[in-house]
Design a protein around this motif. Structure first.
Motif, mmCIF file in Angstrom:
data_model
loop_
_atom_site.group_PDB
_atom_site.id
_atom_site.type_symbol
_atom_site.label_atom_id
_atom_site.label_comp_id
_atom_site.label_asym_id
_atom_site.label_seq_id
_atom_site.Cartn_x
_atom_site.Cartn_y
_atom_site.Cartn_z
ATOM 1 N N PHE A 88 0.807 -1.204 0.000
ATOM 2 C CA PHE A 88 0.000 0.000 0.000
ATOM 3 C C PHE A 88 0.851 1.270 0.000
ATOM 4 O O PHE A 88 0.337 2.347 0.205
ATOM 5 C CB PHE A 88 -0.919 0.012 1.222
ATOM 6 C CG PHE A 88 -1.833 -1.172 1.276
ATOM 7 C CD1 PHE A 88 -2.994 -1.205 0.527
ATOM 8 C CD2 PHE A 88 -1.516 -2.275 2.055
ATOM 9 C CE1 PHE A 88 -3.837 -2.295 0.568
ATOM 10 C CE2 PHE A 88 -2.355 -3.364 2.099
ATOM 11 C CZ PHE A 88 -3.524 -3.389 1.347
ATOM 12 N N ILE A 89 2.180 1.155 -0.166
ATOM 13 C CA ILE A 89 3.061 2.320 -0.095
ATOM 14 C C ILE A 89 3.380 2.792 -1.507
ATOM 15 O O ILE A 89 3.744 2.003 -2.370
ATOM 16 C CB ILE A 89 4.360 1.973 0.661
ATOM 17 C CG1 ILE A 89 4.027 1.600 2.105
ATOM 18 C CG2 ILE A 89 5.336 3.137 0.623
ATOM 19 C CD1 ILE A 89 5.209 1.148 2.901
ATOM 20 N N ALA A 90 3.227 4.070 -1.727
ATOM 21 C CA ALA A 90 3.639 4.711 -2.975
ATOM 22 C C ALA A 90 4.265 6.039 -2.584
ATOM 23 O O ALA A 90 3.599 7.074 -2.566
ATOM 24 C CB ALA A 90 2.474 4.888 -3.926
ATOM 25 N N ALA A 91 5.555 6.003 -2.217
ATOM 26 C CA ALA A 91 6.218 7.196 -1.709
ATOM 27 C C ALA A 91 6.671 8.093 -2.845
ATOM 28 O O ALA A 91 6.944 7.635 -3.952
ATOM 29 C CB ALA A 91 7.424 6.803 -0.842
ATOM 30 N N VAL A 120 3.340 13.844 -15.899
ATOM 31 C CA VAL A 120 4.253 12.742 -15.606
ATOM 32 C C VAL A 120 4.379 12.639 -14.090
ATOM 33 O O VAL A 120 4.748 13.598 -13.414
ATOM 34 C CB VAL A 120 5.632 12.960 -16.259
ATOM 35 C CG1 VAL A 120 6.535 11.772 -15.969
ATOM 36 C CG2 VAL A 120 5.477 13.161 -17.762
ATOM 37 N N VAL A 121 4.048 11.472 -13.555
ATOM 38 C CA VAL A 121 4.067 11.229 -12.116
ATOM 39 C C VAL A 121 5.148 10.206 -11.815
ATOM 40 O O VAL A 121 5.172 9.123 -12.426
ATOM 41 C CB VAL A 121 2.701 10.728 -11.617
ATOM 42 C CG1 VAL A 121 2.730 10.501 -10.111
ATOM 43 C CG2 VAL A 121 1.605 11.708 -11.984
ATOM 44 N N CYS A 122 6.033 10.543 -10.889
ATOM 45 C CA CYS A 122 7.119 9.652 -10.479
ATOM 46 C C CYS A 122 6.866 9.217 -9.040
ATOM 47 O O CYS A 122 6.642 10.056 -8.158
ATOM 48 C CB CYS A 122 8.474 10.346 -10.593
ATOM 49 S SG CYS A 122 8.896 10.824 -12.290
ATOM 50 N N LYS A 123 6.919 7.934 -8.806
ATOM 51 C CA LYS A 123 6.698 7.375 -7.489
ATOM 52 C C LYS A 123 7.729 6.278 -7.227
ATOM 53 O O LYS A 123 8.261 5.663 -8.155
ATOM 54 C CB LYS A 123 5.292 6.779 -7.370
ATOM 55 C CG LYS A 123 4.169 7.806 -7.441
ATOM 56 C CD LYS A 123 4.144 8.687 -6.202
ATOM 57 C CE LYS A 123 2.992 9.676 -6.259
ATOM 58 N NZ LYS A 123 2.967 10.569 -5.084
ATOM 59 N N VAL A 124 7.948 6.041 -5.942
ATOM 60 C CA VAL A 124 8.835 4.964 -5.508
ATOM 61 C C VAL A 124 7.968 3.885 -4.898
ATOM 62 O O VAL A 124 7.269 4.122 -3.912
ATOM 63 C CB VAL A 124 9.882 5.465 -4.487
ATOM 64 C CG1 VAL A 124 10.758 4.319 -4.011
ATOM 65 C CG2 VAL A 124 10.744 6.551 -5.106
ATOM 66 N N PRO A 132 11.364 -0.575 -8.542
ATOM 67 C CA PRO A 132 10.714 0.367 -7.616
ATOM 68 C C PRO A 132 10.546 1.764 -8.182
ATOM 69 O O PRO A 132 9.684 2.505 -7.731
ATOM 70 C CB PRO A 132 11.634 0.351 -6.402
ATOM 71 C CG PRO A 132 12.968 -0.016 -6.944
ATOM 72 C CD PRO A 132 12.723 -0.958 -8.079
ATOM 73 N N ASP A 133 11.342 2.173 -9.137
ATOM 74 C CA ASP A 133 11.273 3.528 -9.683
ATOM 75 C C ASP A 133 10.209 3.546 -10.781
ATOM 76 O O ASP A 133 10.444 3.121 -11.910
ATOM 77 C CB ASP A 133 12.631 3.951 -10.238
ATOM 78 C CG ASP A 133 13.726 3.862 -9.179
ATOM 79 O OD1 ASP A 133 13.424 4.172 -8.014
ATOM 80 O OD2 ASP A 133 14.858 3.465 -9.512
ATOM 81 N N ARG A 134 9.030 4.048 -10.440
ATOM 82 C CA ARG A 134 7.872 3.956 -11.330
ATOM 83 C C ARG A 134 7.536 5.326 -11.912
ATOM 84 O O ARG A 134 7.528 6.331 -11.201
ATOM 85 C CB ARG A 134 6.643 3.449 -10.568
ATOM 86 C CG ARG A 134 6.918 2.283 -9.655
ATOM 87 C CD ARG A 134 7.094 1.001 -10.410
ATOM 88 N NE ARG A 134 5.848 0.528 -10.975
ATOM 89 C CZ ARG A 134 5.722 -0.637 -11.608
ATOM 90 N NH1 ARG A 134 6.780 -1.409 -11.769
ATOM 91 N NH2 ARG A 134 4.563 -1.018 -12.076
ATOM 92 N N THR A 135 7.257 5.335 -13.179
ATOM 93 C CA THR A 135 6.837 6.554 -13.874
ATOM 94 C C THR A 135 5.545 6.256 -14.611
ATOM 95 O O THR A 135 5.454 5.255 -15.334
ATOM 96 C CB THR A 135 7.907 7.028 -14.871
ATOM 97 O OG1 THR A 135 9.112 7.306 -14.158
ATOM 98 C CG2 THR A 135 7.439 8.291 -15.578
ATOM 99 N N ARG A 136 4.555 7.120 -14.418
ATOM 100 C CA ARG A 136 3.270 6.948 -15.081
ATOM 101 C C ARG A 136 2.843 8.279 -15.714
ATOM 102 O O ARG A 136 3.216 9.344 -15.231
ATOM 103 C CB ARG A 136 2.190 6.494 -14.091
ATOM 104 C CG ARG A 136 2.411 5.069 -13.571
ATOM 105 C CD ARG A 136 2.256 4.059 -14.684
ATOM 106 N NE ARG A 136 2.466 2.695 -14.237
ATOM 107 C CZ ARG A 136 3.614 2.043 -14.328
ATOM 108 N NH1 ARG A 136 4.681 2.666 -14.850
ATOM 109 N NH2 ARG A 136 3.707 0.803 -13.909
ATOM 110 N N ILE A 137 2.059 8.170 -16.779
ATOM 111 C CA ILE A 137 1.586 9.343 -17.521
ATOM 112 C C ILE A 137 0.073 9.397 -17.385
ATOM 113 O O ILE A 137 -0.621 8.424 -17.646
ATOM 114 C CB ILE A 137 1.994 9.272 -19.004
ATOM 115 C CG1 ILE A 137 3.532 9.228 -19.136
ATOM 116 C CG2 ILE A 137 1.436 10.462 -19.765
ATOM 117 C CD1 ILE A 137 3.998 9.066 -20.548
#
Length: 622
Positions: free
Chosen positions: A512-515, A593-597, A604-609
């Protein structure tokens, strides 16, 4: 559709759908037929539902609209009526008058030429009105010549004879030929009577023609615009069926004219029907289709297959051939097919519970109660499984080592005795509002696994402004905003540390963590536009953004053999700006562009549009 209609359909959509299936009848006529029980086999169609949800459709008005009657609200003054003296009662006469009349009459007449010639050559319709059953029967034929009219009449008489109905006397138009009259008397052993010239009201079939035309025109107004108009004669059987379901028999007023004519009630469950001329998808049987052929083909519904069990008569839209199929999917142009909604299921469950409270022993109700008990047990088990998570929180992560030298803006400085707040000092130094306690107390950190959801608000995460103990000169707007920004960064660091601790202590919480992406040197949250300019994070997040673009497009293979190729989903297709149509340029949307860990992921290094939802133009369902 008959099978699905039993599964608690939405009442409003169901009544609209069945109203179209019945041929868009007038509300008063439809309600009278429903009240008489003519539609008892139609699922969910009750008098209460029909009276509440029966629509005032345009198709009904187009078929049944008539001229306003004269003299309804006359503006002429009414003459005074003279008062007549009371009439003295006369002596009753004990007389009885009897006369003989044929008990079985048939009235026939031909309608005018239909505007479109059918594919089978039919242009005219012969109507027969049977008095005993009150049924209206229709037979199409090609021309008014005897070689076409007499066979149509013979088909009508054969239909009556096959169902056990006799005709003793027939009334017809005065234009009947000698051969036509000979067929009535010699072949069918009936007497006949011709109506006077230009006096059509003597023939009851004239009024029946008006009733049939209104009903058939309503059906024609509701068919699909893509339905071939030269197949209009294929709609006659269902039109005749739905019309006679709206009428009551004369010899047995408690049943419909259709039931009296066929000696059996119409069973919607055994012979389901849909709206006439409605587009359908016909199932292609495995023995008739090829390996990679579609499972269905387009067609149109024309009526039920009364000699088959739960089958439909449909027309193939490609070959225009008549097909009998047991599996079709109705795709009406504007009517929604009956579907089960959550509200219907909830109301159904409430009704079952109400019945259970009344000590009902219905097996179906018991099954519902068992399902409710199982659902309650599942929720109880979920609470028991989640209770240790809140009662035994993971150990608090240690804070940053304390610094003995005072600084202008100190961070959260833990000591061996953690203290939540500090009293303001006399010297004008910037210090957080933390009051130290002499006794060792637990650190007031926010733990994602223990804090209630209602407390995870923005106001709870952002510390308040500096206290009143500070010097007035230091209570400036810029300093307050700087301190709040620094406090946000410290809270993010604490949450990240707690997330790491929770990962080590309880792996289930990790999902449940998206830092956010934090700069460990400054503690600031970085966005994509800042990450691609940062010398330390530029290469990492540029590669993550490239993976996301490749995943949305057609994929790519990196030149570095150590990196795995990225598979594409064909969500996007890259085009030049010049290829965009001129009328679609105003629909261009911005992207974010959203960057989350995500530490629980393999990458773990996630990028979504994300695309602008308030401006996107998409014709489908989203």
């Amino acid at each position: 559709m008959a099978l699905n209609a039993h599964d608690l359909p939405s009442v409003g959509a169901l009544v609209h759908y069945l109203h179209a299936t019945a041929g868009f009848p007038v509300k008063a006529t439809w309600l009278a037929a429903i009240k008489s029980g003519n539609y008892s086999s139609w699922p969910g169609l009750t008098y209460a539902n029909a009276s509440k949800y029966c629509p005032s459709s345009d198709e009904t008005i187009k078929g049944h609209l008539t001229q306003v009657r004269q003299g309804i609200r006359s503006t002429k003054p009414k003459p005074s009526t003279p008062v007549n003296p009371p009439v003295s009662p006369t002596t009753p006469v004990k007389e009885l008058h009897l006369w003989d009349e044929p008990i079985s009459k048939l009235f026939t007449d031909d309608m005018g030429r239909f505007p479109v010639q059918s594919r089978s050559g039919n242009q005219y319709l012969m109507l027969a009105y049977h008095c005993d059953t009150n049924a209206i029967l229709i037979e199409p034929f090609q021309t008014r010549h005897d070689r076409h009219r007499i066979p149509a009449y013979n088909r009508l008489m054969e239909r009556l004879k096959a169902r056990g109905h006799t005709v003793d006397h027939q009334v017809l138009d005065n234009e009947a030929s000698a051969e036509y009259r000979r067929t009535i008397t010699e072949d069918w052993k009936c007497t006949y009577q011709l109506v006077p010239p230009d006096v059509h009201r003597r023939n009851i079939a004239e009024r029946a023609i008006q009733t049939f035309k209104a009903h058939f025109l309503s059906i024609l107004a509701g068919i699909s615009s893509s339905f071939p108009n030269y197949l209009w004669d294929k709609l006659i059987p269902q039109t005749e069926l739905t019309l006679n379901l709206l009428r009551q028999s004369h010899v047995a007023p408690a049943i419909s004219a259709w039931e009296c004519y066929n000696n059996a009630p119409f069973n919607f469950d055994a012979t389901p029907i849909g709206p006439c001329g409605c587009p359908v998808i016909i199932h292609n049987k495995p023995s008739k289709r090829k390996t990679w052929a579609f499972r269905g083909r387009d067609g149109f519904s024309i009526g039920p297959a009364l000699q088959h069990y739960r089958c439909f008569q449909v027309v193939d839209s490609l070959t225009k051939a008549l097909v009998i199929s047991d599996t079709v999917e109705f795709r009406h142009d504007y009517l929604a097919a009956p579907a089960v909604s959550y509200e219907d299921r909830l109301l159904h469950a409430i009704n079952f519970l109400s019945t259970a409270i009344k000590d009902s022993t219905d097996d179906s109700i018991n099954a519902q109660l068992i399902a409710i008990d199982n659902l309650r047990d599942i929720f109880n088990k979920w609470q028991l499984d989640s209770s240790p998570l809140s009662s035994n929180p993971p150990d608090a992560a240690p804070r940053v080592q304390p610094d003995k030298t005072p600084t202008a803006s100190p961070r959260v400085v833990p000591s061996r005795t953690p203290s939540p707040r500090v009293v303001p000092s006399k010297t004008p130094t910037v210090s957080p509002r933390v009051v130290p306690s002499r006794a060792p107390t637990a650190s007031p950190r926010v733990n994602p696994s223990t804090t209630p959801i209602a407390s995870r608000t923005r106001s709870q995460r952002i510390p308040q402004a500096p206290g009143l103990g500070e010097a007035i000169a230091l209570r400036t707007r810029s300093r307050t905003l700087a301190q709040e920004k620094d406090a946000k960064a410290r809270v993010n660091l604490v949450m990240l540390a707690n997330a790491a601790q929770a990962t080590r202590s309880n792996a289930d919480i990790n999902a449940f963590i998206a830092a956010a992406v934090l700069d460990h040197e400054t503690g600031e949250s970085l966005e994509y536009r800042q990450l691609i300019k940062h010398p330390k994070y530029k290469e990492l997040w540029s590669s993550s953004y490239a993976k996301e673009l490749g995943h949305l497009c057609q994929g790519f293979t990196s030149k570095d053999p150590s990196r795995k190729p990225v598979d594409g989903t064909d969500t996007f297709h890259v085009i030049d700006f010049s290829d965009i149509p001129a009328d679609r340029i105003k629909e261009i949307c911005y992207s974010n562009v959203v960057c989350k860990v995500r530490p629980e992921k393999a990458d773990p290094d996630r990028t979504r549009i994300t695309i602008a939802g308030n401006r996107i133009c998409y014709p489908g369902d989203v």
